[in-house]
Design a protein around this motif. Sequence first.
Motif, PDB file in Angstrom:
ATOM      1  N   LEU A 157       0.827  -1.210   0.000  1.00 49.55           N
ATOM      2  CA  LEU A 157       0.000   0.000   0.000  1.00 49.55           C
ATOM      3  C   LEU A 157       0.860   1.258   0.000  1.00 49.55           C
ATOM      4  O   LEU A 157       0.544   2.240  -0.680  1.00 49.55           O
ATOM      5  N   LEU A 158       1.957   1.217   0.771  1.00 45.91           N
ATOM      6  CA  LEU A 158       2.877   2.359   0.814  1.00 45.91           C
ATOM      7  C   LEU A 158       3.482   2.597  -0.567  1.00 45.91           C
ATOM      8  O   LEU A 158       3.539   3.739  -1.055  1.00 45.91           O
ATOM      9  N   GLY A 159       3.929   1.511  -1.213  1.00 50.35           N
ATOM     10  CA  GLY A 159       4.523   1.624  -2.546  1.00 50.35           C
ATOM     11  C   GLY A 159       3.539   2.116  -3.584  1.00 50.35           C
ATOM     12  O   GLY A 159       3.861   2.994  -4.400  1.00 50.35           O
ATOM     13  N   VAL A 160       2.320   1.579  -3.559  1.00 47.10           N
ATOM     14  CA  VAL A 160       1.285   2.006  -4.500  1.00 47.10           C
ATOM     15  C   VAL A 160       0.936   3.476  -4.268  1.00 47.10           C
ATOM     16  O   VAL A 160       0.717   4.232  -5.219  1.00 47.10           O
ATOM     17  N   GLY A 161       0.924   3.880  -2.983  1.00 49.47           N
ATOM     18  CA  GLY A 161       0.671   5.285  -2.651  1.00 49.47           C
ATOM     19  C   GLY A 161       1.727   6.190  -3.259  1.00 49.47           C
ATOM     20  O   GLY A 161       1.405   7.267  -3.796  1.00 49.47           O
ATOM     21  N   ILE A 162       2.989   5.751  -3.220  1.00 49.93           N
ATOM     22  CA  ILE A 162       4.081   6.536  -3.813  1.00 49.93           C
ATOM     23  C   ILE A 162       3.912   6.638  -5.325  1.00 49.93           C
ATOM     24  O   ILE A 162       4.127   7.698  -5.918  1.00 49.93           O
ATOM     25  N   VAL A 163       3.516   5.522  -5.949  1.00 51.44           N
ATOM     26  CA  VAL A 163       3.274   5.523  -7.402  1.00 51.44           C
ATOM     27  C   VAL A 163       2.215   6.550  -7.765  1.00 51.44           C
ATOM     28  O   VAL A 163       2.387   7.348  -8.708  1.00 51.44           O
ATOM     29  N   PHE A 164       1.118   6.578  -7.015  1.00 54.13           N
ATOM     30  CA  PHE A 164       0.042   7.537  -7.306  1.00 54.13           C
ATOM     31  C   PHE A 164       0.471   8.980  -7.013  1.00 54.13           C
ATOM     32  O   PHE A 164       0.019   9.911  -7.683  1.00 54.13           O
ATOM     33  N   MET A 165       1.365   9.164  -6.036  1.00 55.72           N
ATOM     34  CA  MET A 165       1.897  10.501  -5.770  1.00 55.72           C
ATOM     35  C   MET A 165       2.724  10.988  -6.957  1.00 55.72           C
ATOM     36  O   MET A 165       2.650  12.158  -7.348  1.00 55.72           O
ATOM     37  N   VAL A 166       3.530  10.083  -7.527  1.00 56.90           N
ATOM     38  CA  VAL A 166       4.330  10.427  -8.714  1.00 56.90           C
ATOM     39  C   VAL A 166       3.408  10.802  -9.876  1.00 56.90           C
ATOM     40  O   VAL A 166       3.646  11.776 -10.593  1.00 56.90           O
ATOM     41  N   VAL A 167       2.337  10.017 -10.049  1.00 56.16           N
ATOM     42  CA  VAL A 167       1.357  10.296 -11.113  1.00 56.16           C
ATOM     43  C   VAL A 167       0.717  11.672 -10.899  1.00 56.16           C
ATOM     44  O   VAL A 167       0.539  12.437 -11.849  1.00 56.16           O
ATOM     45  N   PHE A 168       0.407  11.987  -9.638  1.00 57.42           N
ATOM     46  CA  PHE A 168      -0.213  13.281  -9.310  1.00 57.42           C
ATOM     47  C   PHE A 168       0.732  14.433  -9.618  1.00 57.42           C
ATOM     48  O   PHE A 168       0.325  15.452 -10.182  1.00 57.42           O
ATOM     49  N   VAL A 169       2.003  14.274  -9.272  1.00 58.48           N
ATOM     50  CA  VAL A 169       3.005  15.311  -9.559  1.00 58.48           C
ATOM     51  C   VAL A 169       3.144  15.504 -11.064  1.00 58.48           C
ATOM     52  O   VAL A 169       3.235  16.635 -11.552  1.00 58.48           O
ATOM     53  N   CYS A 170       3.148  14.377 -11.807  1.00 64.25           N
ATOM     54  CA  CYS A 170       3.204  14.456 -13.273  1.00 64.25           C
ATOM     55  C   CYS A 170       1.995  15.207 -13.826  1.00 64.25           C
ATOM     56  O   CYS A 170       2.116  16.012 -14.762  1.00 64.25           O
ATOM     57  N   TYR A 171       0.827  14.962 -13.221  1.00 65.73           N
ATOM     58  CA  TYR A 171      -0.405  15.642 -13.634  1.00 65.73           C
ATOM     59  C   TYR A 171      -0.292  17.154 -13.385  1.00 65.73           C
ATOM     60  O   TYR A 171      -0.706  17.962 -14.220  1.00 65.73           O
ATOM     61  N   LEU A 172       0.280  17.526 -12.233  1.00 65.74           N
ATOM     62  CA  LEU A 172       0.447  18.951 -11.921  1.00 65.74           C
ATOM     63  C   LEU A 172       1.334  19.650 -12.937  1.00 65.74           C
ATOM     64  O   LEU A 172       1.126  20.821 -13.259  1.00 65.74           O
ATOM     65  N   PHE A 173       2.353  18.930 -13.420  1.00 66.29           N
ATOM     66  CA  PHE A 173       3.261  19.501 -14.419  1.00 66.29           C
ATOM     67  C   PHE A 173       2.800  19.211 -15.847  1.00 66.29           C
ATOM     68  O   PHE A 173       3.569  19.343 -16.798  1.00 66.29           O
ATOM     69  N   LYS A 174       1.533  18.757 -15.953  1.00 70.32           N
ATOM     70  CA  LYS A 174       0.896  18.492 -17.248  1.00 70.32           C
ATOM     71  C   LYS A 174       1.669  17.473 -18.093  1.00 70.32           C
ATOM     72  O   LYS A 174       1.796  17.608 -19.315  1.00 70.32           O
ATOM     73  N   HIS A 175       2.197  16.470 -17.411  1.00 74.02           N
ATOM     74  CA  HIS A 175       2.886  15.373 -18.113  1.00 74.02           C
ATOM     75  C   HIS A 175       2.000  14.138 -18.037  1.00 74.02           C
ATOM     76  O   HIS A 175       1.718  13.623 -16.960  1.00 74.02           O
ATOM     77  N   LYS A 176       1.532  13.659 -19.192  1.00 75.27           N
ATOM     78  CA  LYS A 176       0.612  12.537 -19.212  1.00 75.27           C
ATOM     79  C   LYS A 176       1.308  11.224 -18.832  1.00 75.27           C
ATOM     80  O   LYS A 176       2.426  10.967 -19.243  1.00 75.27           O
ATOM     81  N   VAL A 177       0.618  10.435 -18.039  1.00 82.65           N
ATOM     82  CA  VAL A 177       1.115   9.112 -17.646  1.00 82.65           C
ATOM     83  C   VAL A 177       0.175   8.060 -18.225  1.00 82.65           C
ATOM     84  O   VAL A 177      -1.031   8.088 -17.974  1.00 82.65           O
ATOM     85  N   ARG A 178       0.715   7.160 -19.032  1.00 87.78           N
ATOM     86  CA  ARG A 178      -0.112   6.104 -19.624  1.00 87.78           C
ATOM     87  C   ARG A 178      -0.645   5.165 -18.549  1.00 87.78           C
ATOM     88  O   ARG A 178       0.034   4.907 -17.549  1.00 87.78           O
ATOM     89  N   LEU A 179      -1.831   4.633 -18.785  1.00 87.20           N
ATOM     90  CA  LEU A 179      -2.410   3.651 -17.868  1.00 87.20           C
ATOM     91  C   LEU A 179      -1.511   2.407 -17.785  1.00 87.20           C
ATOM     92  O   LEU A 179      -1.328   1.834 -16.714  1.00 87.20           O
ATOM     93  N   SER A 180      -0.924   2.022 -18.923  1.00 84.78           N
ATOM     94  CA  SER A 180      -0.029   0.857 -18.956  1.00 84.78           C
ATOM     95  C   SER A 180       1.200   1.083 -18.090  1.00 84.78           C
ATOM     96  O   SER A 180       1.680   0.176 -17.408  1.00 84.78           O
ATOM     97  N   ASN A 181       1.726   2.320 -18.084  1.00 80.09           N
ATOM     98  CA  ASN A 181       2.863   2.654 -17.219  1.00 80.09           C
ATOM     99  C   ASN A 181       2.477   2.552 -15.748  1.00 80.09           C
ATOM    100  O   ASN A 181       3.245   2.073 -14.915  1.00 80.09           O
ATOM    101  N   LEU A 182       1.282   3.053 -15.446  1.00 74.25           N
ATOM    102  CA  LEU A 182       0.790   3.009 -14.072  1.00 74.25           C
ATOM    103  C   LEU A 182       0.659   1.568 -13.591  1.00 74.25           C
ATOM    104  O   LEU A 182       1.107   1.230 -12.486  1.00 74.25           O
TER     105      LEU A 182
END
Length: 201
Positions: A34-59
């Motif tokens: 859960l901690l690791g998955v939380g970090i992954v989603f935090m990275v995705v959120f930061v990418c979203y803030l900087f308008k960098h798209k993250v593919r679902l497959s990457n996630l």
Amino acid sequence: MISFFKKVFSKKIMEMALEQFGSVSIKAFLLYTLLGVGIVFMVVFVCYLFKHKVRLSNLLAGIVIVMYGSIMLQLTLVCRESGSRIGIELDLFHGLTGPDNDFHWLMLAYVVLNCMLFIPYGFALSLFSVINERRTGVQCVLVLLSSLATSLFIETAQLITKRGYYEVQDLFFNTIGGVIGWILFRIVYLFGEKLLRRREA
């Protein structure tokens, strides 16, 4: 070859080998996952803030890698008591040569298990590389370096926390396991491509 695996995976040798893992906790596994998955989603959120798209497959690939990383942490660190294992072994062939006894076969079992531990990791890393359209040679180098770096982290953490012996043998065969995972992925990937072409023809 069959007799080799029969000896390595015999009940006696496997019981001796699996003693090193201590007590595996499902609760700890879930917590780290859960901690690791939380970090992954935090990275995705930061990418979203900087308008960098993250593919679902990457996630999804990232979550798979994190979940397997949690399994590795559980097996190599969390399940062991601090101070239970102290020492450094720099001999790559420690226990692999010498008389045919239980110790020799136990060391061979450790080699096989160390490779097996990193095969799924190498496979998952290869999946992530293919998703990002990296060339075959680059994929192999990335998997090799990532497996080596991950194994080095584990060995260093074991040495510092005294939860495992720092062994060059583990570094080498963990890395080999990661590369085997990459080879297996390439076989599956090429076979899948061949089937897809046949269907399209």
